[in-house]
Scaffold this motif. Structure first.
Motif, PDB file in Angstrom:
ATOM      1  N   TRP A 108      -9.903  32.858  30.179  1.00  0.00           N
ATOM      2  CA  TRP A 108     -10.071  34.175  29.557  1.00  0.00           C
ATOM      3  C   TRP A 108      -9.670  35.275  30.538  1.00  0.00           C
ATOM      4  O   TRP A 108     -10.162  35.349  31.652  1.00  0.00           O
ATOM      5  N   ASN A 167      -6.619  36.925  23.880  1.00  0.00           N
ATOM      6  CA  ASN A 167      -6.760  36.732  25.316  1.00  0.00           C
ATOM      7  C   ASN A 167      -5.554  37.335  26.042  1.00  0.00           C
ATOM      8  O   ASN A 167      -4.412  37.075  25.680  1.00  0.00           O
ATOM      9  N   TYR A 168      -5.823  38.104  27.090  1.00  0.00           N
ATOM     10  CA  TYR A 168      -4.709  38.718  27.812  1.00  0.00           C
ATOM     11  C   TYR A 168      -3.942  37.665  28.608  1.00  0.00           C
ATOM     12  O   TYR A 168      -2.716  37.710  28.701  1.00  0.00           O
ATOM     13  N   SER A 169      -4.688  36.695  29.154  1.00  0.00           N
ATOM     14  CA  SER A 169      -4.083  35.718  30.064  1.00  0.00           C
ATOM     15  C   SER A 169      -3.008  34.877  29.378  1.00  0.00           C
ATOM     16  O   SER A 169      -3.102  34.545  28.201  1.00  0.00           O
ATOM     17  N   GLY A 186      -9.443  38.748  29.579  1.00  0.00           N
ATOM     18  CA  GLY A 186      -9.689  40.069  29.012  1.00  0.00           C
ATOM     19  C   GLY A 186      -9.056  40.231  27.640  1.00  0.00           C
ATOM     20  O   GLY A 186      -8.135  39.498  27.267  1.00  0.00           O
ATOM     21  N   PHE A 187      -9.570  41.222  26.890  1.00  0.00           N
ATOM     22  CA  PHE A 187      -9.112  41.437  25.521  1.00  0.00           C
ATOM     23  C   PHE A 187      -7.742  42.103  25.497  1.00  0.00           C
ATOM     24  O   PHE A 187      -7.479  43.014  26.274  1.00  0.00           O
ATOM     25  N   SER A 188      -6.900  41.623  24.591  1.00  0.00           N
ATOM     26  CA  SER A 188      -5.570  42.219  24.474  1.00  0.00           C
ATOM     27  C   SER A 188      -4.958  41.848  23.131  1.00  0.00           C
ATOM     28  O   SER A 188      -5.282  40.801  22.569  1.00  0.00           O
TER      29      SER A 188
END
Lengths: 317, 277
Positions: free
Chosen positions: B41, B33-35, B43-45
């Protein structure tokens, strides 16, 4: 048939120190095998308990170490003996401690029962499968057992948080209109204990059921017994040793659990393991912490002896 | 009737395994999770993995934990094997009841009691003898050996109970000394159990938080202690990344070992089938 090589000749070849060592080993190896682990446990397992008992009978002091000496060498020739049961009296009189012990026992018992209710049909279901499927299912039960306990507890923090997965899901379904408090509650502690200790229930149940002959069940069913009575008169008595072993493996450690009430219960759930740790680490009251430990051990003595009996019966059968 | 029962059992298995695995999958999912606010959530990271790999604390704690786990597993396997041998192969001797009690007790002893009592022992020893000067690797390793050897002993014990005595008896009948029998026959028979015991002792040590926290001193932070101090106050995305690395590593190890054992078992079954034909 060839006669066996006399082993004694091997030792007489070697001379000097090496010969002496090997002769010593050959003569005394049994005693050595007994002595080393025995000595280790005597020093690092048995002695510490006596020290805990000793400190639990001392008085708390602001000093280093923070407790009074057992023997005091005063003016007289004989030392005076300082034993006080004050710490135990304190535990008994302060209703908070009694309540905490009772609450720990309650949480551990209910969790054990829940583990049994979930674990028993699972173990039975695994037994009913064959070959590779059974093996894979068993491996899936073992896998959480090998992964970190702390991380599995942590995983639930994300699920139970105010903005966590469960609240999100309930909001999305529309069952609730604002997040409910799940983390830092007694419910969270129950979930955490059942989740982390479930493999400890399933594995002994499986080990017990694996040895059983289930044709008895079929015979009972063929003779017209109803499923419920087959279960209570045949299956349950046969699997009883597994039930006892699994329940004790969950109940005893759960009573003294520290990590789960701390991470999932926050300060809101009274459990004795957490109290012990805070008496020692935060209040620096060693005598009271020791008394808490001795009392906890006393509470768990009967279940522990029961477990020991189950264990040795299993080993002798 | 039979169909109804197996439907019930299959449902139980599905729910049970979902209960066991969904939390772990979610933990892994949120490590990507980017956050920074964990449950939300963003975004993907993979940025939290970068954070973990760049963290010196994590590396230090990992190395310390591995060091302790290696020493613990090796000594605990030796002591546990001796204890297991003694429990099964040696006839009654004085103190055997006490010994069996001491062996099985650490399996169920609440960790807080073991931790507190060992810490008080180390403090008392230090006052009397001056050792251990400071608590850390040595004291944690000793504490871990004390409870790990019980697990090893149980594994060895069950292997000895299930193993065939005839080889040992044959060797003794042919005139081999008991000491030779131990090294040439019993220990090779026990080797798989010892490997399993070593691995279990290794992971038990890597997992332990409570006992290590009691007996360690300033400057000695094991990996579980580091994780615990971070997550006490809430969710931390980099801990999710670290958890994912640890869980995936263990899972690969366990599944690989399981697969090898399964292959061996199947080969054995096949050989038995061929032999019986």
């Amino acid at each position: 048939m060839e006669s066996p090589v006399p082993v004694a000749s091997v030792t007489t070849d070697a001379t000097g120190f090496r010969g002496w060592v090997s002769a010593f080993l050959q003569r005394h190896w049994r005693s050595i095998i007994v002595f080393i682990p025995f000595a280790w446990l005597a020093v690092f397992f048995l002695t510490p308990f006596f020290i805990v008992v000793k400190i639990s009978l001392a008085e708390s002091l602001i000093a280093s170490p923070p407790f009074s000496k057992l023997l005091e060498w005063g003016d007289s020739i004989l030392p005076s003996l300082n034993i006080s049961a004050d710490n135990y009296a304190y535990l008994w009189e302060d209703s908070l401690y009694v309540k905490t012990y009772l609450n720990s026992l309650k949480i551990a018992s209910v969790s054990t029962l829940l583990c049994l209710l979930i674990g028993y049909p699972m173990a039975y279901g695994i037994i009913r499968t064959q070959g590779t499927a059974r093996y894979v299912l068993l491996l899936l039960v073992m896998l959480p057992f090998w992964t970190s306990f702390l991380l599995r507890v942590y995983a639930w923090m994300g699920l139970l948080a105010d903005q966590g997965t469960i609240n999100d899901l309930l909001l999305w379904i529309g069952l609730i209109d604002k997040p409910i408090r799940l983390l830092y509650s007694e419910l969270a502690v129950y979930i955490g204990i059942v989740y982390t200790y479930l493999p400890f229930m399933i594995l002994p149940l499986y080990a017990n059921m694996e040895k059983l002959d289930f044709s008895l069940n079929e015979a009972a069913a063929d003779l017209g017994a109803r499923p419920a009575s087959v279960f209570t008169t045949v299956t349950l008595p046969m699997t009883w040793p597994g039930i006892v072993a699994g329940s004790l493996l969950v109940f005893i450690p759960a009573t003294g659990e520290f990590v789960i009430p701390d991470l999932l219960g926050g300060g809101n759930v009274l459990m004795i393991g957490r109290v012990l740790s805070s008496e020692f680490n935060a209040n620096h009251d060693w005598p009271v912490a020791s008394a808490v430990a001795v009392a906890l051990l006393f509470v768990l003595l009967i279940p522990m002896m029961l477990y020991h009996r189950v264990q040795s019966r299993e080993a002798n059968s | 009737m039979k169909g109804k029962r197996s439907t019930f059992l299959i449902t139980c298995l599905c729910f049970g395994f979902a209960f066991l695995y969904i939390p772990i999958f979610l933990l892994i999912l949120y490590s990507f999770n980017y956050s920074k606010l964990l449950p939300v959530w963003g975004g993907f990271s993979t940025r939290w993995y970068v954070t973990v790999f760049q963290s010196e604390d994590v590396w230090d704690a990992t190395l310390l934990s591995l060091k302790i786990a290696l020493m613990n597993a090796t000594v605990a396997t030796l002591l546990g094997t001796m204890a297991g041998l003694m429990l099964v192969r040696f006839a009654r001797f004085r103190g055997k009841t006490l010994f069996t009690g001491m062996i099985s007790a650490p399996l169920v002893m609440p960790e807080v009691i073991t931790g507190l009592s060992l810490l008080l022992l180390f403090i008392t020893l230090q006052q009397i003898t001056g050792w251990p000067g400071n608590r850390g690797v040595t004291t944690i390793t000793i504490a871990h050996i004390t409870f790990s050897m019980a697990y090893v002993a149980i594994i060895i014990q069950s292997r000895l109970i299930n193993s065939d005595l005839s080889l040992e008896e044959a060797a003794l009948d042919l005139g081999a000394k008991p000491f030779r029998v131990l090294f040439d026959i019993t220990l090779p028979l026990l080797a798989p159990g010892m490997v399993a015991g070593w691995l279990l002792a290794f992971t038990l040590s890597l997992d332990d938080l409570v006992i290590a926290s009691f007996v360690s001193g300033p400057g000695s932070t094991t990996l579980p202690m580091l994780i615990y101090s971070r997550v006490r106050l809430g969710l931390k995305p980099d801990i999710n990344a670290l958890a994912t690395i640890l869980i995936v590593t263990v899972a690969i190890g366990v599944l690989l070992a399981g697969w090898i054992l399964l292959r061996q078992h199947q080969r054995k079954l096949k050989a038995e089938q061929l032999a019986s034909q």
